[in-house]
Design a protein around this motif. Structure first.
Motif, PDB file in Angstrom:
ATOM      1  N   LYS A  20      30.859  28.885 -14.335  1.00 14.92           N
ATOM      2  CA  LYS A  20      31.053  27.496 -14.745  1.00 14.92           C
ATOM      3  C   LYS A  20      32.080  26.797 -13.842  1.00 14.92           C
ATOM      4  O   LYS A  20      31.929  25.616 -13.515  1.00 14.92           O
ATOM      5  N   LEU A  54      30.465  25.770 -10.723  1.00  9.90           N
ATOM      6  CA  LEU A  54      29.448  24.728 -10.896  1.00  9.90           C
ATOM      7  C   LEU A  54      30.061  23.378 -11.245  1.00  9.90           C
ATOM      8  O   LEU A  54      29.452  22.336 -10.979  1.00  9.90           O
ATOM      9  N   GLN A 102      21.373  28.619 -15.450  1.00  8.02           N
ATOM     10  CA  GLN A 102      21.759  27.564 -14.506  1.00  8.02           C
ATOM     11  C   GLN A 102      21.747  28.095 -13.069  1.00  8.02           C
ATOM     12  O   GLN A 102      21.285  27.416 -12.145  1.00  8.02           O
ATOM     13  N   CYS A 103      22.228  29.309 -12.920  1.00  6.12           N
ATOM     14  CA  CYS A 103      22.222  29.936 -11.588  1.00  6.12           C
ATOM     15  C   CYS A 103      20.787  30.074 -11.071  1.00  6.12           C
ATOM     16  O   CYS A 103      20.493  29.723  -9.917  1.00  6.12           O
ATOM     17  N   TYR A 124      18.108  28.477 -11.887  1.00  2.39           N
ATOM     18  CA  TYR A 124      17.523  27.176 -11.578  1.00  2.39           C
ATOM     19  C   TYR A 124      17.948  26.703 -10.186  1.00  2.39           C
ATOM     20  O   TYR A 124      17.131  26.223  -9.392  1.00  2.39           O
ATOM     21  N   ALA A 137      22.006  25.899 -22.123  1.00  2.17           N
ATOM     22  CA  ALA A 137      22.142  25.378 -20.762  1.00  2.17           C
ATOM     23  C   ALA A 137      21.202  24.223 -20.504  1.00  2.17           C
ATOM     24  O   ALA A 137      21.361  23.501 -19.510  1.00  2.17           O
ATOM     25  N   LYS A 143      18.357  24.235 -19.350  1.00  3.11           N
ATOM     26  CA  LYS A 143      17.742  24.390 -18.036  1.00  3.11           C
ATOM     27  C   LYS A 143      16.393  25.111 -18.089  1.00  3.11           C
ATOM     28  O   LYS A 143      15.699  25.203 -17.069  1.00  3.11           O
ATOM     29  N   SER A 145      13.653  22.737 -17.427  1.00  5.20           N
ATOM     30  CA  SER A 145      13.775  22.272 -16.038  1.00  5.20           C
ATOM     31  C   SER A 145      13.204  23.299 -15.070  1.00  5.20           C
ATOM     32  O   SER A 145      12.533  22.954 -14.091  1.00  5.20           O
TER      33      SER A 145
END
Length: 898
Positions: free
Chosen positions: A69, A72, A129-130, A132, A179, A181, A184
C-alpha cells in the motif's frame, strides 16, 4: 529441533516487546527475524516446528500488505507498477519486500488456520491490486541491462502461488473485493488482451479461474452490480474482429468461467450473459477458429466448448416434450421407464450454439468436438437424446449435410448415430430414412460407405432390422446396385478397366454384400426376396474376387436354407470350374460347404449334385502337386497350402458321409474309395515308378503314432516326401474313425481387404476366417497341430469299434506299396510296417472286423500287396497275413477266399 526452539524463544521475546516499540523498530526486528526463520526452513527440509506460526503469518502478511500500500499510495499507475516491481524483486541492498514475499509464500503452504490469518491481514485485496497493475501495464525495457524487470520468474511464481492459495478459499474471495479491482481485472482481460503484459497473461488466467471456482453470493452480487459480464462481452465483441482466434479464445474462456461456475450459486451472471448476446459472441469466436492448426488455440478452444456443453444443463425449469415413438422398436426399449438423472438439457440456447457451429463449419477439429460434446450430453442422461431430437433435431438435420464434412467427421457422426441403437436401444426411424436416402444418392462414395457400415452394425444387433430395412426398401436398393456392379464385373471378364473397382468404390461393393448377407442371416423372408429378384446368378459373380467372397458365401449359405440343391449346384460348379491356381477360392468354397454339410438335410442334395465326384476331381487336378522338388505351376504354391486343400477336400467327403447310410453306400458302391486312393497316390509324394528293393532286415521299428510325433512335433530331420505321406495317412486315419470333419489343423489367415476397418473386425466370424499356410522352409509344424492330433492309438477308441468308414482303410492299404522313395529304403519299409501294424490294431476287435466285412479289404490286400502277401520272407508278410486271417474269419466273400 534445537534451532526451532531457539527461534521460538526469539519470537516470544519479539511478541513481548513489540507493543512497546515504535512501528519502525517493530518492523526492523521482524525483518531481522525472517532470515533466521527462512534459513531454519531450508535446513529442516520444509518441516516446521514453530508453535506461534499463525501469529507469525499474520504479522508478516500485515507488513507485506502495508509495504504494498505504501508503494501504491498516490502514484500514477505506471509509476506504482514500477515501484511494486522494485519492492518485490530480489535486487540491491533493499530486499525487505522480497524477504516478506518469500516468507508469506512459505507460510501460505501451511495449514488452513495459518491461511486464514494471512487472508485476514488484508493481503488478498493488496495482491489483487498488484496483479491488476502487472497485467495491465507492461514494463518497457530498462536502459541498464536491456531486460524487462518482469523476467524474474521466481518472484512471479511465488506471487501467483500465494494468490492461488488464498483465492481458492471463499473467505479469500470475500476479502479481495475490498480492493474493488476484481471487476477491473476481468474487464481488462476482455479489452486489453493485445496490449497487456505478455508474461502475465497465463498467470492472470490461472488466478481468475481459481477465483471463479470459489465464487460466493457476495462476489456474484458485486460483479452483477458493476455490469462486469456485460462490459466484458461488449469488449470481447470488438476483440473478436481484430485479435487472432486463439487469443480471443483465451480471453473469452476467462469470462465464461465466471458465468459457468457461478450458476450453482446464482443464475444472475448467466442471465446477464444471455441478455447481452453472450451466445452470439461465442458463436462468432468459435467460427473464427476454423482452420487453426492442430493444437493451436488449445486448450482454450476446448475449454470454451466444454463450458458451453455444461451450460446446456443450466436452466430454471425442466424441458417438457412429448415425442411420438415410431414403431417397431427393439423389444427391451421402454421410453416410459427412461429415468432422469438430473443432468438433463434445460438450456436450448447454449445447445443451439453447438448445433450452429456444426452446420456452418467444415473444420475437422471443430465439427469433431461438437459431435463429442453431443455424445457427452447423451451420456449424462439418456433422456437428453429425446429432449434434443424432439426439439432442435440436431442429428436429423446433420444427416442432410454430413457429406460436406471431412471424412473423419463423417466416421465420427455415423458412430454417434450407431450408438443411438447400440447404447440407447432406440430405433430412430426418421434418421434412418435420411441415412438410407444418403446411400441411395451416393453423392460422396466415402460417406455412403461409412453410412452403410453404420447400418450394417445396427443390423447385426437385432433381427428386427432385417424387417425394417426390407420394408424401407434398403434391401431392394442394395440388390439393384449389386446387380449393376455384377454386370460390370461380368462384362470386364477379368480384364482391368481404368477407374473400375478401385479404392472406396470397391470397398462399397464389399460392404453392400456384407449388408445383404446380414439382412438374410436368420431371415427366410429376405432370402426369398433375394431369390425372387433373380439375384442368385449375379451374386455368384462376386465369388471370384477374394474381398467379396466371404459375404457372397454367407448369402449363398442363407440360400441353402430354402434350396439346398441350388446352393450345392453353385458351390460344386464353382469348385469344378476353378483353375488349378485358384487355391484360396477352392479353400473358401470348401469351408462354406463344410458349414452347410453340418445339416444332415443337405447330404442328399450334395450327392445328387455330384458333390462326391466334384471333390474327387479336386484331388485329380492336383496330380504332382506334392512332388519334391515341385515343378510347373506348383513351384509357386506353398506346400502346406496344398496339404490344406487335400485336408478340406477329405473333410468335405467325410462330412457328407457322416451318419448318412445312403451316401456311404453310394460312395462304396460306385468305387469312389478306389478313385480316392488313385488320386491321392498321384499327388507326387507317393512312389509310382515301378519295383523297389526290399531290405533284408529293419534296424529299428516305430509305431504309426511315433512316426507322427517324429514328423510333426520333434526337431528330428525328416524327408519332405515322407512328411507329406504321413500327413495324408493321418487324414485318412481320422476319416476311418469318422472324425476328420471335426479336426482343425491349420491356422487362420485374414482377408486381404479391409483388415484395419472396424466393419471387418465385426464381420461374421465363420465367414471371415481363413487358414494361413506354413512356410515351405519351416518343416516343423506348430505345436497346435501336434496337440490336435493327439495319440492315434488312444484318442479315437469308440467303445469296441474305431471304424466308421471301412473304405478309408482300403485306401490306406492301396497306398501302402507306394510308401517308398529311392535312397530311403530302410525308412520306407519302416513306415510301411508301422501302417500295417496300425491297420491291424484297427481290426483287432470282433465288432471292427464285422464292420469291415463287405468293404473289399481282403481283395484290396491281395491285389495291392500281393508280392508281400505271397512272399513269406517279406517283412510285411506276417502282419498282412494276420490282418487277412482276422478278416477272413468274419468274411462272407467266397470268391475272395478262393
Amino acid at each position: 529441533s534445537l534451532q526451532w526452539e531457539t527461534l521460538g524463544r526469539q519470537f516470544v521475546e519479539y511478541e513481548q516487546v513489540a507493543p512497546f516499540l515504535i512501528p519502525e523498530e517493530q518492523q526492523r526486528r521482524l525483518l531481522d527475524f525472517l532470515p533466521l526463520f527462512l534459513k531454519a526452513w531450508e535446513q529442516s527440509s520444509g518441516v516446521i516446528i514453530f508453535p506461534n506460526i499463525q501469529l507469525l503469518a499474520s504479522e508478516v502478511s500485515k507488513l507485506l500488505t502495508k509495504e504494498i500500500k505504501r508503494n501504491l499510495n498516490g502514484k500514477p499507475a505506471e509509476e506504482a507498477r514500477l515501484a511494486l516491481e522494485q519492492l518485490l524483486q530480489q535486487k540491491g541492498e533493499a530486499e525487505d519486500g522480497h524477504l516478506l514475499l518469500k516468507s508469506v509464500y512459505l507460510l501460505s503452504q501451511m495449514d488452513l488456520r495459518t491461511m486464514w490469518n494471512i487472508i485476514g491481514s488484508g493481503l488478498p485485496a493488496a495482491l489483487m491490486q498488484c496483479l491488476y497493475l502487472f497485467f495491465t501495464f507492461p514494463l518497457k525495457k530498462t536502459s541498464d541491462d536491456g531486460e524487462t524487470s518482469e523476467d524474474d520468474a521466481q518472484t512471479q511464481e511465488m506471487l501467483v502461488k500465494i494468490m492461488l492459495n488464498m483465492y481458492r478459499e471463499e473467505q479469500g474471495v470475500e476479502e479481495l473485493l475490498a480492493a474493488d479491482k476484481l471487476q477491473s481485472l476481468i474487464i481488462a482481460t476482455a479489452s486489453l488482451w493485445d496490449q497487456c503484459s505478455h508474461s502475465w497473461k497465463v498467470p492472470t488466467g490461472r488466478v481468475l479461474r481459481t477465483i471463479s471456482k470459489a465464487q460466493t453470493k457476495t462476489s456474484i452480487v458485486y460483479l452483477q452490480a458493476v455490469d462486469c459480464i456485460k462490459i466484458a462481452i461488449q469488449n470481447l465483441f470488438k476483440l473478436a474482429d481484430t485479435l487472432p482466434a486463439c487469443d480471443v479464445c483465451e480471453a473469452a474462456s476467462i469470462v465464461l468461467c465466471f458465468v459457468k461456475d457461478s450458476y450453482p450459486i446464482s443464475p444472475a451472471l448467466l442471465t446477464e450473459f444471455e441478455n447481452n448476446d453472450g451466445y452470439q459472441l461465442l458463436l462468432k469466436i468459435l467460427l473464427r477458429c476454423e482452420g487453426l492448426q492442430e493444437n493451436e488455440g488449445d486448450p482454450y478452444l476446448d475449454e470454451i466448448l466444454d463450458m458451453l456443453t455444461c451450460l446446456t444443463t443450466c436452466g430454471k425449469t425442466e424441458l417438457k416434450v412429448s415425442g411420438n415413438i415410431v414403431h417397431p422398436q427393439l423389444p427391451h426399449f421402454d421410453f416410459e421407464r427412461t429415468r432422469s438423472s438430473g443432468m438433463t438439457v434445460k438450456n436450448l440456447q447454449a445447445f443451439q450454439v453447438l448445433q450452429s457451429i456444426f452446420q456452418k463449419s467444415n473444420d475437422q477439429h471443430l465439427c469433431g468436438r461438437i459431435l463429442a460434446a453431443i455424445g457427452t450430453i447423451w451420456a449424462w442422461d439418456t433422456v437428453n437424446f429425446f429432449l434434443l431430437e424432439w426439439t432442435l433435431q440436431p442429428i436429423n438435420q446433420f444427416t442432410d449435410i454430413i457429406h460436406f464434412k471431412p471424412h473423419p467427421v463423417q466416421v465420427q457422426f455415423f458412430r454417434l448415430v450407431e450408438s443411438i441403437v447400440l447404447d440407447l436401444s432406440y430405433v430412430p426411424h426418421e434418421i434412418l430414412k435420411k441415412v438410407q436416402y444418403l446411400i441411395k444418392e451416393n453423392i460422396v462414395p466415402f460417406c455412403t460407405l461409412t453410412a452403410l457400415r453404420c447400418l450394417l452394425s445396427m443390423t447385426k444387433k437385432d433381427l428386427l432390422f432385417s424387417d425394417i430395412f426390407r420394408d424401407s426398401g434398403l434391401l431392394g436398393l442394395l440388390l439393384a446396385l449389386l446387380r449393376k456392379q455384377a454386370k460390370i464385373l461380368r462384362k470386364s471378364a477379368g480384364t482391368h478397366l481404368p477407374g473400375l473397382e478401385e479404392g472406396t468404390e470397391k470397398e462399397l461393393n464389399a460392404v453392400m454384400l456384407k449388408m445383404v448377407a446380414a439382412l438374410t442371416v436368420g431371415s427366410v423372408r429376405n432370402t426369398v426376396v433375394l431369390k425372387d429378384y433373380g439375384m442368385v446368378p449375379y451374386i455368384k459373380i462376386f465369388l471370384d474376387d477374394e474381398c467379396y467372397r466371404s459375404a457372397t458365401l454367407s448369402i449363398l449359405e442363407q440360400l441353402s436354407v430354402i434350396n439346398y440343391e441350388e446352393y450345392m449346384s453353385i458351390i460344386i460348379g464353382a469348385l469344378c470350374s476353378s483353375t488349378q491356381g485358384e487355391l484360396h477360392l477352392k479353400l473358401d468354397l470348401l469351408k462354406s460347404l463344410l458349414r452347410i454339410l453340418e445339416s444332415p438335410k443337405s447330404h442328399s442334395a450334395f450327392r445328387t449334385c455330384s458333390g462326391f465326384n466334384g471333390l474327387l476331381s479336386l484331388l485329380s487336378d492336383m496330380e504332382g502337386a506334392l512332388q519334391d522338388p515341385p515343378s510347373g505351376l506348383w513351384t509357386a504354391v506353398e506346400r502346406n497350402c496344398i496339404l490344406e486343400l487335400v485336408f478340406y477336400t477329405l473333410q468335405g467327403i467325410t462330412a457328407a458321409l457322416h451318419l448318412d447310410p445312403v451316401n456311404s453306400n453310394f460312395f462304396q458302391r460306385n468305387g469312389l474309395f478306389e478313385k480316392m486312393a488313385e488320386d491321392l497316390g498321384s499327388l507326387g509324394c507317393f512312389w509310382t515308378q515301378g519295383e523297389w528293393q526290399i531290405p533284408l532286415s529293419l534296424e529299428k521299428t516305430r509305431t504309426f503314432a511315433e512316426f507322427l510325433d517324429a514328423a510333426f512335433c520333434s526337431s528330428e530331420p525328416f524327408p519332405l516326401w515322407l512328411k507329406n505321406c504321413i500327413w495324408i495317412l493321418n487324414f485318412l486315419d481320422h476319416m476311418v474313425k469318422g472324425t476328420l470333419h471335426l479336426e482343425s489343423y491349420f491356422k487362420k489367415r485374414k482377408p486381404e481387404m479391409g483388415e484395419a476397418s472396424r466393419d471387418d473386425q465385426e464381420a461374421l466370424q465363420a465367414q471371415e476366417e481363413h487358414p494361413v499356410v506354413f512356410k515351405r522352409s519351416g518343416n516343423k509344424l506348430p505345436a497346435s497341430a501336434c496337440r490336435l492330433r493327439g495319440n492315434p492309438e488312444e484318442k479315437w477308441e469308440m467303445g469296441d469299434c474305431a471304424i466308421v468308414h471301412p473304405g478309408a482303410v482300403c485306401v490306406m492299404v492301396r497306398l501302402l506299396p507306394k510308401l517308398y522313395k529311392e535312397g530311403h529304403s530302410q525308412l520306407s519299409q519302416e513306415i510301411q510296417c508301422a501302417v500295417v501294424d496300425h491297420i491291424q490294431s484297427l481290426v483287432k476287435s470282433e465288432k471292427s472286423r464285422q464292420v469291415m466285412c463287405g468293404s473289399g479289404l481282403l481283395r484290396t490286400i491281395i491285389t495291392s500287396c500281393q508280392d508281400a502277401f505271397r512272399n513269406e520272407s517279406h517283412p510285411l508278410h506276417l502282419p498282412l497275413t494276420r490282418v487277412f486271417e482276422k478278416l477272413a474269419s468274419q468274411a462272407i466273400e467266397p470268391d475272395v477266399l478262393r
